[in-house]
Design an enzyme around this catalytic site. Structure first.
Site, PDB file in Angstrom:
ATOM      1  CE  LYS A 128      -4.423  -1.358   0.311  1.00  0.00           C
ATOM      2  NZ  LYS A 128      -5.511  -0.869  -0.552  1.00  0.00           N
TER       3      LYS A 128
ATOM      4  CB  SER B 188      -0.421  -8.012  -0.891  1.00  0.00           C
ATOM      5  OG  SER B 188      -1.311  -8.789  -0.113  1.00  0.00           O
TER       6      SER B 188
END
Length: 399
Positions: free
Chosen positions: A51, A300
């Site tokens: 992110k 991720s």
């Protein structure tokens, strides 16, 4: 429209802002799933999530006036930390609205990056609405977690890195929440290698993108261990990219994700959260779709609650037979417990818990029922322990 040029420009901006994470083959996972598996370790970013890429790219594109006013974001986790960290690095005011249920460790870490944290609402939707309200009241720029072309472009830079070091990948497997990551990855990957296959993964409890793209009406759940992709409504911008560029959408269940988290911890010695393990979960659940291919997986994020991790480890040990509960029935006479424990020890198992049961049982009054939690090697070893107990004249079975 999100373009390859946007992602190339984002890569230039992010060159000294985020870590260019490793992308390497896992030989053991490759053998297990029957495909050549390459892992992109985005859990090694400073805030332990991809992110950061989208947050940093979006913040760098702000005008001087917008930077002076500051930014606001809504998130219960990784996006919050990414925005807070890069806003702090750029000297910007950052307000982060988080739902009241957000774990304290995530709240404090976000505050630790200098952000002003506002706890509001019991759901992400309530937090989002409050963030929009504060954005208007305080004239702050809203940084969306996924439905923003600049954010998606930042996320797509990791695909450039993957294909730079592994240009012959056949397939990329990408977890989907709102769709920012897969929109960026698919745009970059298809531009560099039009024949590459891009597969999206969602949990069975939150199939929002699959519903949006395929017109289905699969039910939405309340919670998942992959909370990073527990998004009830797919992004408007991102769903259009998914429709155009993503080849297939797959669903995985909670057990698949638990198994994947544990495999990555044991095999790769790397910690991932539920959403970060969704790609591997898809290879486990749908391995026939990837057999013999060179597959790129994105780990991720690695922000997992320690208590959840402990539960996943323990449940995984039970499934593999390394932790077993057995029930032994025997005559309630002096020395019987010593005989049982000696038999268990001789069979090579270790006793973790013991519970005597005299009152709540249907056995004869002169008998005792004892539950044991044992540390064992595997399912076969559990059966060997039970056989040893039976050979010693006791009734023994899995509890």
């Amino acid at each position: 429209m999100l373009t390859y040029a946007d992602i190339q420009a984002a890569a230039t901006r992010l060159r000294d802002q985020v870590l260019q994470t490793p992308c390497v083959e896992s030989e053991t996972l490759s053998q297990i799933v029957g495909a050549q598996v390459f892992l992109k370790f985005e859990n090694l970013q400073f805030t332990a999530s991809f992110k950061e890429r989208g947050a940093s790219n979006r913040l760098q594109l702000l005008s001087a006036e917008e930077k002076a006013r500051g930014v606001i974001a809504m998130s219960a986790g990784n996006h919050a930390q990414g925005v807070a960290y890069h806003a702090q690095r750029m000297g910007l005011r950052a307000v982060i609205v988080m739902p009241r249920f957000t774990p304290g460790v995530k709240v404090e870490r976000t505050r630790g990056f200098g952000a002003e944290v506002v706890l509001h609402g019991d759901t992400l939707e309530e937090a989002r609405q409050h963030a929009f309200l504060l954005s208007k009241e305080q004239n702050l720029t809203f940084v969306h977690p996924f439905d923003d072309e600049a954010v998606a472009a930042g996320q797509g830079t990791l695909a450039l890195e993957m294909l730079a070091v592994q240009p012959d990948l056949d397939t990329l497997v990408v977890a989907i929440g709102g769709g920012g990551l897969i929109a960026g990855v698919a745009t970059a990957a298809k531009a560099l290698k039009p024949g590459i296959r891009v597969v999206g993964v969602q949990t069975q409890r939150f199939p929002s993108m699959l519903n949006a793209v395929q017109g289905t009406d699969l039910p939405m759940g309340q919670s998942t261990i992959a909370e990073g992709i527990a998004v009830a409504t797919a992004g408007t911008i991102t769903r259009e990219v998914v429709k155009r560029l993503v080849d297939e959408l797959l669903l995985v269940d909670e057990g698949d994700i638990e198994q994947a988290v544990l495999m990555l911890l044991e095999i790769e010695k790397t910690l991932v959260e539920g959403a970060g393990a969704a790609g591997l979960a898809a290879l486990i659940r749908h391995r026939e779709k990837f057999a013999g291919q060179k597959v790129g997986l994105i780990l991720s994020g690695g922000n997992i609650d320690p208590l959840l991790l402990a539960a996943i480890i323990e449940r995984g040990m039970v499934r593999s037979g390394r932790l077993a509960r057995v029930r032994v029935s025997a005559r309630d006479v002096p020395g019987v417990l010593a005989q049982i424990t000696a038999t268990v020890a001789a069979a090579g198992a270790n006793i973790e818990e013991v519970h005597h049961q005299r009152a709540f049982t249907l056995l004869a009054a002169q008998n005792v029922e004892i539950d044991f939690v044992l540390q064992t090697r595997n399912q076969q070893h559990v059966e060997q322990v039970l056989e040893a107990l039976r050979a010693a004249g006791m009734q023994a079975a899995r509890a």
